[in-house]
Design an enzyme around this catalytic site. Structure first.
Site, short mmCIF file in Angstrom:
data_model
loop_
_atom_site.label_atom_id
_atom_site.label_comp_id
_atom_site.label_asym_id
_atom_site.label_seq_id
_atom_site.Cartn_x
_atom_site.Cartn_y
_atom_site.Cartn_z
N HIS A 53 30.69 11.27 -39.50
CA HIS A 53 30.21 12.23 -40.49
C HIS A 53 29.21 11.58 -41.44
O HIS A 53 29.54 10.65 -42.17
CB HIS A 53 31.38 12.79 -41.30
N TYR A 119 22.03 19.37 -42.41
CA TYR A 119 21.86 20.71 -43.00
C TYR A 119 20.56 20.92 -43.75
O TYR A 119 20.29 22.02 -44.22
CB TYR A 119 23.06 21.08 -43.87
N HIS A 206 28.90 25.06 -41.62
CA HIS A 206 29.08 24.13 -42.75
C HIS A 206 30.51 24.08 -43.29
O HIS A 206 31.11 23.02 -43.43
CB HIS A 206 28.11 24.47 -43.88
N ARG A 209 33.21 28.36 -46.92
CA ARG A 209 32.49 28.89 -48.08
C ARG A 209 31.08 29.34 -47.70
O ARG A 209 30.50 30.21 -48.33
CB ARG A 209 32.34 27.82 -49.17
N HIS A 231 33.29 21.21 -42.44
CA HIS A 231 34.02 20.74 -43.62
C HIS A 231 35.23 21.64 -43.82
O HIS A 231 35.10 22.87 -43.77
CB HIS A 231 33.15 20.88 -44.88
N HIS A 268 37.28 15.99 -43.76
CA HIS A 268 38.02 15.79 -45.03
C HIS A 268 39.51 16.09 -44.91
O HIS A 268 40.31 15.17 -44.89
CB HIS A 268 37.40 16.54 -46.20
N ASP A 319 29.80 9.93 -44.65
CA ASP A 319 29.53 11.12 -45.45
C ASP A 319 28.33 10.98 -46.39
O ASP A 319 27.19 11.08 -45.97
CB ASP A 319 30.81 11.51 -46.20
ZN ZN Z 1 30.05 16.14 -45.70
#
Ligand code: ZN
Length: 454
Positions: A53, A119, A206, A209, A231, A268, A319
């Protein structure tokens, strides 16, 4: 054919002495006893993991987001403010330069591959480039320069929250509706097919949300049999928002609505109940852990003892790229468990030390999450190989599992990384990336350009 002679190698049979590894066409073609008296090229040879990631451009923000803003309750203030400032100005050339540097640093840290959760798609204000996949192509160009094995994960990002508010400000550079995203993904797929043989493509809705059900369905279709990353359940506020809108917690909702299988990697997972932890472990999906970034952002602690106790798959990612160290990622996860439980050797098992458990998890989970045919030193596998030199004050001539424990917990593991091969590309020699001079020079010049404006 390249021949690597290792004093000790971690093979599917465990640690073996004096091994010769033959590499050709990006793969391991033989693994046999080294000829008597052959001079070792590396001390230890291990499978090199994939970093599952990354958001490459965030490397440029490392160290710039540790001050507190005017409102002490808003601990994300400096991070968010800076990210949007960067997003207002990053050009394709700058993005490529930053990504090349971060990929170089990953290789020097012992990773042979990276799954880039990409992204940032459009120009400032959300205006698409003439080539919709322009920035995907820049990530591919950066990976090619650095010689890292890339799994590109174009990200679908539709909304600013579960209430479907439109993206605002810098976020507009991320946004696509499912139709435009389908075209962008196709462009990225073609560019990956034209890249190195070991490059792969997946897809990344993504988060719950940022995508709706239609967008998530489309993403799953586009993913096909490749990796699907998302995520999931990173922060308490995120769990509360999902709960308020769909009357279920994110992990609970995802598992109830999708056939989550080993192609999935959920990033996560720091906010899961005991039941969610158990349910996710049983799917065979990878929990993508980013312990350094999760610590940096104050996300919370992944329940590693429970998840690994259930044979759940995990892998590791850098990340935000605030600090790139494979060994520190592993140590940070273990220490989080010890601090929470007031224990020691939290993830060790009766037959494997803590370091060995963590390392085995990283290579197996990383390969699975990246859709990469690696993660083990065996004939036919992609030649992702990590070479270590322990004949020094940091390695103290340790061998076997004790060597891994020394590298991870001794704190100087990075000094012992002598060589890294990514699909047979020998990119790190004597601890340095072979193109460091040029890539880093361009990166420093890029940072100078950017910092004039922040
Ligand atoms: Zn991330």
């Amino acid at each position: 054919m390249q021949k690597i002679i290792a004093k000790q190698a971690l093979t599917p049979n465990g640690w073996e002495q004096d091994v010769e590894i033959g590499v050709q066409g990006g793969r391991i073609v033989h693994l046999q006893a080294a000829p008597a008296g052959a001079k070792p090229t590396v001390g230890l040879a291990l499978p090199a993991p994939l970093n599952l990631h990354s958001h490459a451009f965030q490397r440029a923000m490392s160290g710039l987001t540790e001050a507190r803003g005017p409102d002490p309750r808003d601990s994300f203030w400096t991070w968010r403010r800076l990210m949007y400032k960067f997003l207002d100005q990053l050009t394709p050339d700058q993005i490529e330069a930053i990504a090349a540097q971060v990929f170089l640093e990953m290789l020097e840290a012992g990773y042979a591959g990276v799954a880039e959760f990409h992204y940032l798609h459009h120009d400032a204000g959300g205006v698409p480039y003439a080539n919709l996949a322009e920035l995907s192509e820049r990530i591919i160009a950066a990976a090619s320069q650095a010689g890292i094995g890339l799994t590109l994960l174009p990200v679908l990002y539709q909304f600013g929250g579960l209430d479907k508010r439109p993206l605002a400000g810098g976020q507009r550079r991320f946004g696509n509706d499912p139709e435009q995203f389908t075209r962008l993904h196709e462009g990225a797929r073609q560019a990956i097919a034209a890249g190195a043989q070991d490059f792969r493509i997946g897809v990344a809705p993504h988060s719950l949300r940022a995508v709706d059900k239609f967008g998530l369905d489309r993403s799953v279709d586009l993913g096909g049999s490749g990796p699907i990353h998302m995520h999931l359940a990173e922060q308490v506020a995120e769990v509360d928002e999902v709960l308020a809108h769909v009357n279920a917690r994110p992990t609970e909702w995802l598992l109830a609505n999708y056939n989550v299988d080993p192609n999935w990697c959920l990033i996560h997972c720091t906010q899961m109940t005991e039941q969610e932890t158990q349910a996710l472990a049983h799917t065979g999906a990878v929990a993508g852990l980013c312990p350094i970034t999760e610590s940096n952002l104050g996300d919370g602690i992944f329940n590693g003892t429970h998840y690994l106790g259930l044979n759940g798959k995990v892998g590791f990612g850098s990340d935000s790229n605030v600090h790139i160290s494979l060994f520190d990622e592993l140590k940070t996860l273990e220490y989080s468990q010890r601090l929470r439980d007031k224990s020691r050797a939290a993830l060790a098992t009766p037959d494997r030390s803590t370091g060995r458990v963590l390392f085995d998890a990283a290579v197996v989970g990383g390969a699975q999450a990246g859709g990469r045919d690696s993660g083990v030193l065996a004939v036919g596998k992609t030649a992702d190989i990590l070479g270590l030199d322990l004949d020094n004050e940091w390695g103290a001539n340790r061998t076997g599992d004790m060597a891994l424990d020394t590298l991870i917990f001794g704190g100087n593991g990075q000094h012992c990384i002598s060589d890294v091969w990514s699909a047979g590309r020998h990119m790190v020699k004597q601890g340095r990336h072979i193109a460091r001079e040029q890539i880093t020079k361009t990166f420093i010049a890029t940072m100078a350009e950017l910092e004039q404006d922040i």
